[in-house]
Design an enzyme around this catalytic site. Structure first.
Site, short mmCIF file in Angstrom:
data_model
loop_
_atom_site.label_atom_id
_atom_site.label_comp_id
_atom_site.label_asym_id
_atom_site.label_seq_id
_atom_site.Cartn_x
_atom_site.Cartn_y
_atom_site.Cartn_z
N ASP A 61 0.83 -1.19 0.00
CA ASP A 61 0.00 0.00 0.00
C ASP A 61 0.88 1.25 0.00
O ASP A 61 1.84 1.36 0.77
CB ASP A 61 -0.89 -0.02 1.24
CG ASP A 61 -1.83 1.17 1.32
OD1 ASP A 61 -2.70 1.28 0.45
OD2 ASP A 61 -1.68 1.98 2.26
N GLU A 77 1.61 -0.55 -5.02
CA GLU A 77 0.71 0.56 -5.34
C GLU A 77 1.65 1.76 -5.52
O GLU A 77 2.15 2.31 -4.55
CB GLU A 77 -0.29 0.82 -4.22
CG GLU A 77 -1.26 1.93 -4.57
CD GLU A 77 -2.19 2.28 -3.41
OE1 GLU A 77 -3.36 2.62 -3.69
OE2 GLU A 77 -1.77 2.22 -2.25
#
Length: 710
Positions: A342, A379
């Site tokens: 993330d 990401e």
């Protein structure tokens, strides 16, 4: 350059034959007390000894599996210098392998009082904060049956452990929403039938809700608020939280592995549940805020590039090692097969907070003999300066491709000019990922939806977000949805609209599955899961977010059609090439040309696209031809509402064609063989896939050509 790892083997709680050894890195502390807590919240404090590199340690005989513990860290209280030591705070071990207890958001969880003077809060936090659990080593789950798949064979399924099974009718009620439920035979069978090869679990590192969410009577559902990087989230366990969550997680991985399904974790190393400088003190902030977190130049406030209040400081060697140790633990002890990072750009910021792709953490992960062999997905952005880094992570990494997401959405809602970018996205986004000869096109993770944003059904049912249930007056969540409600906002009884929505969902799915790269589906999108227009359901632990298994016939049919396409992809390497294609001529085993290219783009007239075609902004149809020595396919992507007459490729591209999949109505395409150069009408808003009959040798090519001539 290889980055030497720090020795952190002494950190955490390690069960030995005659007791447990505890270790904590607190380099600026003046004193550290280990606190053993009994079932009645009785405390037994043990002074720890300071060793090299700021590591404090203690050995306690007779203590073993299941013991609850925490730390009290003493030192200077100088918030203006980034020093916030407060021994009244009972702190969670960053290396704790299990966590028990929750956060009392009305209790003394902050290290300071609610005044502007930053007065130290001396009320004991015991009872208001979670505790670590001593967990003895047990064998890891067996590896995935058949070995880990290459990315070219991988179909990722992003899912929520609790939400996927909370309403599952075939799972016993007492198991629903748990690790054990995800291991249930009917659940695994569903994944296999769908064609899933890897589940990507939304965060399962133990996490906590943000105070502002808890005070609204809601709960952080997604889990992007990590508190413990080694501990499986206790709330998903069925048999208690004194270490049983570890066993249950391992059993879940073992069951999925036995079925040949890999387990990937969505991991949040960019920030923690302690939030911004005014947030709660639960672990790292009290251990040594200045060592663990990025701070502004005045050392008082957090330097936030995550939008969540704080950022972990990966310019510190021991923080980097914490991350690497956590990753290795989940691979070696818990059996997982890869990670999705993330806001991965935050992890690559140096001491000056600048993005550095030669960052020591990335070098350490790339050089690690364990981590370099698992799937690594970034990401590739954060919210800080120059945080958008799509295409920059290099060999060994795949990346979420938001350019694919955005353009695919726009193409099917008829909001683009021409088909040039569609071709780029379908061919693996070489403009983003083909800068390095060592990267395969599977570096592009092709997704249309994710946990964050509209579900696939909502994408074709809502023009705007509907997030009032989140308690933020519909201000939260993005307004850049690139969605289209097809004439009515939300659910409707209009059969024509509903049929078109289902067809558009198939078009979106087909685009990502037929595109070169790694497809990622979201749980429930295959059969029309809806969140009623909520595009930011992070705090909705309710039926709004849970997968509803009461399938409507229309959406059950969508799943069936999607399964057919995934099976075709699995069976035919041409539909999942692991190399970039550049219109090179296909050669037979004797290196003789077969007259066709490995990649070509066709217009409606049966010819290859020319300059005029590529620059035609009104064009709404593109044919993508892919081939190898044994087989060939052509897929047409037609986004206009009107039907179009298409001339099919002629020899040597195809010596015959047959429709093998389409997103249209059953009556649109009769089952029949089609001649090369034949004409077919493609209905509006349709994806059509045809298999081409092609020769696999130069001699066969001439024989087949002769037979057509005669």
């Amino acid at each position: 350059m290889f980055v030497e790892a720090m020795d952190t083997s002494r950190l955490g709680a390690h069960v030995l034959a005659d007791g447990t050894r505890f270790g904590l890195w607190a380099p600026s502390a003046s004193r550290v007390d280990l606190v053993l807590v009994d079932s009645r919240n009785g405390q037994h404090n043990i002074a720890m000894q300071r060793g090299d590199n700021g590591v404090w340690s203690a050995f306690v005989s007779g203590v073993g599996n299941g013991q609850l513990y925490g730390y009290r860290v003493h030192g200077a209280w100088e918030p203006e210098q980034g020093l916030r030591f407060n021994p009244a705070r009972l702190l969670l071990d960053p290396y704790a392998r299990a966590v028990s207890g929750g956060v009392d958001y009305r209790g003394p969880i902050h290290d300071h009082l609610g005044d502007h003077a930053w007065t130290q809060n001396t009320t004991d936090s015991l009872g208001a904060v979670p505790l670590g659990v001593v967990v003895a080593d047990t064998p890891p789950p067996p590896p995935v049956s058949g070995g880990r798949r290459p990315m070219s064979e991988t179909v990722i399924y992003e899912m929520h452990v609790r939400g996927f099974t909370k309403m599952h009718p075939l799972v016993p009620e007492h198991l629903r929403g748990s690790y054990a439920a995800l291991a249930y035979p009917d659940v695994i069978q569903y994944l296999l039938e769908t064609g899933i090869t890897a589940v990507e679990l939304l965060p399962v590192h133990h996490f906590a809700s943000e105070p502002f969410v808890a005070h609204k009577g809601l709960r952080n559902y997604w889990g992007y608020n990590t508190l413990a990087y080694f501990a499986p989230h206790a709330y998903y366990a069925t048999r208690g939280t004194i270490g049983s969550q570890v066993d249950e997680f391992k059993a879940m991985v073992g069951a999925l592995h036995e079925a040949g399904i890999e387990v990937l974790l969505d991991v949040v190393y960019n920030h923690t549940a302690e939030g911004g400088h005014a947030g709660p003190t639960l672990s790292m902030r009290g251990i040594d805020q200045r060592a663990y977190y990025r701070l502004t130049g005045d050392l008082r406030d957090d330097y936030d590039v995550t939008g969540c209040g704080n950022s972990l400081d990966t310019s510190t060697p021991m923080v980097r090692q914490l991350i690497v140790d956590s990753l290795r633990y989940w691979v070696e002890h818990m059996g997982v097969d890869g990670f999705r990072f993330d806001l991965a750009t935050e992890l690559l910021r140096n001491a000056d907070h600048h993005v550095d792709h030669n960052h020591p953490l990335k070098q350490q992960i790339d050089a690690d003999p364990v981590l370099s062999r698992v799937k690594l997905i970034a990401e590739p952005w954060d919210v800080g300066p120059y945080g958008y880094q799509v295409g920059s992570f290099g060999p060994g990494w795949s990346e979420w491709n938001d350019r694919f997401r955005d353009h695919t959405r726009d193409y099917w809602r008829d909001c683009v000019h021409g088909v040039q970018e569609l071709a780029t996205r379908l061919s693996g986004s070489p403009d983003l990922f083909n800068h390095d000869s060592e990267r395969a096109p599977q570096a592009s993770v092709n997704y249309i939806t994710a946990h964050d944003g509209f579900t696939m059904r909502d994408l074709v049912s809502y023009d705007v977000k509907h997030n009032l249930a989140n308690g933020e007056s519909n201000r939260d969540g993005t307004d850049n949805n690139r969605s289209w409600n097809h004439g009515f906002e939300g659910e409707t009884d209009d059969e024509a609209i509903n049929d078109l929505r289902a067809r558009q969902v198939l078009n979106l799915h087909a685009t990502q599955i037929l595109a070169v790269g790694t497809p990622m589906l979201v749980a429930g999108d295959e059969f029309g899961r809806t969140q009623r227009g909520n595009n930011n359901a992070y705090c909705q632990d309710s039926p709004l977010s849970w997968v509803n298994w009461d399938l409507e016939p229309r959406w059950s049919a969508v799943r069936d059609r999607l399964i057919q396409l995934l099976r075709l992809r699995a069976a035919h390497p041409t539909l999942r090439t692991n190399v970039y294609l550049h219109h090179n001529e296909v050669l037979d085993k004797d290196r003789r040309p077969l007259g066709r290219g490995d990649l070509a783009w066709f217009n409606h007239a049966g010819a290859e696209m020319g300059d005029q075609d590529w620059h035609d902004g009104t064009r709404r149809l593109l044919g993508m031809y892919t081939a190898n020595v044994d087989e060939a396919f052509i897929a047409y992507f037609h986004s206009a509402p009107e039907p179009v007459e298409v001339t099919l490729p002629a020899m040597p591209w195809a010596y015959g064609l047959r429709i093998v999949w389409h997103s249209g109505a059953p009556e649109d395409f009769p089952e029949t063989d089609l001649p090369p150069g034949g004409v077919i009408e493609i209905p509006g808003r349709t994806v059509l896939l045809l298999r081409c009959t092609v020769p696999s040798s130069y001699d066969d090519m001439h024989a087949m050509t002769l037979s057509f001539t005669l």
